[in-house]
Design a protein around this motif. Structure first.
Motif, PDB file in Angstrom:
ATOM      1  N   UNK A 320    -110.752  26.059  22.455  1.00  0.00           N
ATOM      2  CA  UNK A 320    -109.804  26.126  23.121  1.00  0.00           C
ATOM      3  C   UNK A 320    -110.150  25.992  24.320  1.00  0.00           C
ATOM      4  N   UNK A 321    -111.601  26.193  25.312  1.00  0.00           N
ATOM      5  CA  UNK A 321    -111.802  26.212  26.562  1.00  0.00           C
ATOM      6  C   UNK A 321    -112.233  24.649  26.877  1.00  0.00           C
ATOM      7  N   UNK A 322    -112.195  23.518  26.491  1.00  0.00           N
ATOM      8  CA  UNK A 322    -112.853  22.103  26.557  1.00  0.00           C
ATOM      9  C   UNK A 322    -112.531  21.697  27.297  1.00  0.00           C
ATOM     10  N   UNK A 323    -113.470  20.466  28.251  1.00  0.00           N
ATOM     11  CA  UNK A 323    -112.884  19.432  29.229  1.00  0.00           C
ATOM     12  C   UNK A 323    -111.813  18.390  28.018  1.00  0.00           C
ATOM     13  N   UNK A 324    -111.816  18.249  26.992  1.00  0.00           N
ATOM     14  CA  UNK A 324    -110.299  17.275  26.687  1.00  0.00           C
ATOM     15  C   UNK A 324    -109.241  18.678  26.839  1.00  0.00           C
ATOM     16  N   UNK A 325    -109.075  19.839  26.166  1.00  0.00           N
ATOM     17  CA  UNK A 325    -108.212  20.767  26.020  1.00  0.00           C
ATOM     18  C   UNK A 325    -107.996  21.172  27.962  1.00  0.00           C
ATOM     19  N   UNK A 326    -108.247  21.291  28.809  1.00  0.00           N
ATOM     20  CA  UNK A 326    -108.442  22.049  29.942  1.00  0.00           C
ATOM     21  C   UNK A 326    -108.070  20.150  30.359  1.00  0.00           C
ATOM     22  N   UNK A 328    -105.521  18.778  29.618  1.00  0.00           N
ATOM     23  CA  UNK A 328    -104.051  18.822  29.241  1.00  0.00           C
ATOM     24  C   UNK A 328    -103.727  17.734  28.734  1.00  0.00           C
ATOM     25  N   UNK A 329    -104.285  16.482  28.152  1.00  0.00           N
ATOM     26  CA  UNK A 329    -103.835  15.003  27.785  1.00  0.00           C
ATOM     27  C   UNK A 329    -103.911  14.962  26.077  1.00  0.00           C
ATOM     28  N   UNK A 330    -102.783  14.825  25.911  1.00  0.00           N
ATOM     29  CA  UNK A 330    -102.697  14.834  24.336  1.00  0.00           C
ATOM     30  C   UNK A 330    -102.530  12.884  23.883  1.00  0.00           C
ATOM     31  N   UNK A 331    -104.425  12.793  23.833  1.00  0.00           N
ATOM     32  CA  UNK A 331    -104.824  11.348  23.516  1.00  0.00           C
ATOM     33  C   UNK A 331    -104.233  10.280  22.281  1.00  0.00           C
ATOM     34  N   UNK A 332    -103.645  10.983  21.422  1.00  0.00           N
ATOM     35  CA  UNK A 332    -103.049  10.258  20.428  1.00  0.00           C
ATOM     36  C   UNK A 332    -104.177   9.246  20.135  1.00  0.00           C
ATOM     37  N   UNK A 333    -105.801  10.188  19.477  1.00  0.00           N
ATOM     38  CA  UNK A 333    -106.470   9.735  19.236  1.00  0.00           C
ATOM     39  C   UNK A 333    -107.827  10.608  19.019  1.00  0.00           C
ATOM     40  N   UNK A 334    -107.499  10.309  17.250  1.00  0.00           N
ATOM     41  CA  UNK A 334    -108.592  12.441  16.799  1.00  0.00           C
ATOM     42  C   UNK A 334    -110.118  11.895  17.609  1.00  0.00           C
ATOM     43  N   UNK A 335    -110.396  11.215  18.363  1.00  0.00           N
ATOM     44  CA  UNK A 335    -112.258  10.750  18.695  1.00  0.00           C
ATOM     45  C   UNK A 335    -111.889  12.368  19.700  1.00  0.00           C
ATOM     46  N   UNK A 341    -109.743  20.929  20.205  1.00  0.00           N
ATOM     47  CA  UNK A 341    -108.771  21.808  19.265  1.00  0.00           C
ATOM     48  C   UNK A 341    -109.733  22.097  18.196  1.00  0.00           C
ATOM     49  N   UNK A 342    -109.610  23.157  16.843  1.00  0.00           N
ATOM     50  CA  UNK A 342    -110.958  23.086  15.545  1.00  0.00           C
ATOM     51  C   UNK A 342    -109.503  22.401  15.205  1.00  0.00           C
ATOM     52  N   UNK A 343    -110.239  21.814  14.161  1.00  0.00           N
ATOM     53  CA  UNK A 343    -110.067  20.765  12.927  1.00  0.00           C
ATOM     54  C   UNK A 343    -110.726  21.010  11.940  1.00  0.00           C
ATOM     55  N   UNK A 344    -109.809  19.927  10.830  1.00  0.00           N
ATOM     56  CA  UNK A 344    -110.165  20.517   9.579  1.00  0.00           C
ATOM     57  C   UNK A 344    -109.997  18.857   9.455  1.00  0.00           C
ATOM     58  N   UNK A 345    -110.893  18.253   7.696  1.00  0.00           N
ATOM     59  CA  UNK A 345    -110.698  16.757   7.767  1.00  0.00           C
ATOM     60  C   UNK A 345    -110.776  17.032   6.354  1.00  0.00           C
ATOM     61  N   UNK A 346    -109.688  15.525   5.633  1.00  0.00           N
ATOM     62  CA  UNK A 346    -109.952  16.059   4.205  1.00  0.00           C
ATOM     63  C   UNK A 346    -110.309  14.357   3.821  1.00  0.00           C
ATOM     64  N   UNK A 347    -111.252  14.331   2.479  1.00  0.00           N
ATOM     65  CA  UNK A 347    -111.853  13.886   2.201  1.00  0.00           C
ATOM     66  C   UNK A 347    -113.449  13.998   2.475  1.00  0.00           C
TER      67      UNK A 347
END
Length: 408
Positions: A320-326, A328-335, A341-347
């Motif tokens: 959670x303490x990472x440059x992207x989360x810090x 505080x921007x929601x990028x609306x882009x999966x990259x 954040x921790x994530x899962x991938x389907x497929x």
């Protein structure tokens, strides 16, 4: 944005991302948003010694028009020259660089069922060529600002200011300011050390919980390894960084071994539309129930693309303490959002997460539990209170994440 700064970013993508070698061909995939940057990137690829740099341009409004106006048969057909292009790609194994910049809502309103059927038909032709190239070439996904994307992220700004702010955010989160190459060398070293520790534990199951409702148990393949940062192409051994930015340590779990509920912590941009406030329930490894406040039908469409689309292909750990989360921007882009954040991938899973994967055929990798699918879609589950516990094969319970961050 200063040209010298953009040149530095282009050099990072060419040298640490794709790691272009003398005599290699390079294919750059880009939208029409930042042609001057694409030129800079091509120059840097040539500076690395590329034999030839080709650019494939796309334009999302035109793609949307094609989906609306072309018949399903036409959309489903690969022309003979397209097949020859796939054959040539398998033969030459070019470095492939993807620059993301599209509007997250850019395909809103298209007939997604039509898109699914066309994609399925085309993939039946594409799959043998994709399989023939798997793990054997260098590739990198990075980003440049598109005007519509920038306005989505910074809606209160003027068009030009939104683009500038998105450039600043991309460069910051990509560790592209200061000395990018040195920063990425240090970053890769840290990720490699974390992988080594996790791989030493002999993990059988990961238990993932957070207060938003995520309560999920995911099984691991005994021979599978955690990976992160740079990786090496099979055969050539050339090291490259497939994602810029990247904060994740990831593994492909065992197909058919997942129980519980995963609740998304961020919106998912899929096929030019946003899926928001959703959850996925797993039984025997399969997504058997989904709910979403927005675009639930698209989520159902996604997990129905093929037999493997409803199974997990990846579990990724991101502090959670990472440059992207810090930022505080929601990028609306999966990259970007997946690296906040921790994530899962389907497929589709990653066969190269298996120890000595190069000694097995693809079929043998799938038999060992790597999932196969035409899709690979990441969705974010990380929160400030996420807890991850590793249950080892010798019965220990080892904390991996506490309060959203590494526990070691």
């Amino acid at each position: 944005m200063k040209k010298t700064t953009l040149r530095q970013y282009a050099r990072l993508i060419a040298r640490k991302g794709g790691n272009v070698q003398k005599g290699q061909d390079v294919e750059i995939y880009a939208s029409l948003d930042q042609p001057e940057f694409v030129k800079l990137l091509a120059e840097e690829c040539y500076a690395c010694g590329a034999r030839k740099v080709s650019v494939e341009w796309s334009y999302l409004p035109l793609t949307k028009l094609d989906y609306r106006k072309r018949s399903l048969k036409t959309l489903s057909t690969l022309e003979s020259w397209e097949v020859e292009k796939l054959k040539h790609r398998v033969k030459t194994l070019p470095v492939r660089i993807f620059l993301e910049s599209d509007d997250p809502d850019g395909l809103k309103g298209v007939n997604q069922e039509k898109v699914s059927k066309a994609t399925q038909a085309r993939f039946s032709v594409i799959k043998p060529y994709r399989d023939a190239m798997e793990n054997k070439y260098q590739w990198c996904i990075a980003a440049v600002p598109g005007a519509e994307w920038a306005k989505k992220v910074f809606p209160g700004e003027t068009r030009s200011r939104a683009i500038e702010k998105l450039w600043e955010a991309i460069l910051y989160t990509s560790r592209a300011d200061g000395d990018p190459v040195a920063a990425w060398d240090a970053h890769n070293t840290d990720l490699s050390a974390r992988c080594a520790y996790l791989n030493s534990l002999g993990i059988e199951t990961l238990e993932i919980k957070s207060s938003n409702g995520t309560n999920l148990s995911v099984g691991m393949i005994e021979e599978a390894l955690f990976m992160g940062g740079s990786e090496a192409a099979q055969g050539s051994g050339i090291e490259f960084n497939p994602n810029i930015p990247s904060e994740e340590v990831y593994i492909s779990p065992k197909k058919g071994v997942a129980e519980g509920v995963a609740v998304a912590s961020k919106p998912l941009s899929y096929r030019g539309e946003l899926i928001e406030n959703f959850s996925v329930r797993f039984e025997n490894g399969k997504a058997v129930e989904v709910h979403a406040e927005k675009n639930e039908a698209l989520l159902r469409e996604m997990i129905s693309m093929d037999e493997g689309a409803a199974f997990l292909g990846e579990v990724a750990l991101v502090p959670y303490d990472s440059p992207i989360r810090n930022s505080e921007i929601l990028f609306y882009n999966t990259l970007f959002d997946e690296n906040a954040a921790c994530h899962l991938a389907l497929g589709h899973g990653f066969t190269n997460t298996l120890k000595d994967y190069d000694k097995y055929t693809l079929a043998e990798c799938y038999e060992k539990g790597i999932n196969d699918s035409m899709i690979h879609v990441d969705f974010m589950i990380g929160t400030a209170d996420l807890c991850v516990v590793a249950v080892t094969r010798d019965g220990r319970r080892v904390p991996v994440f506490e309060k959203g961050n590494w526990a070691f």
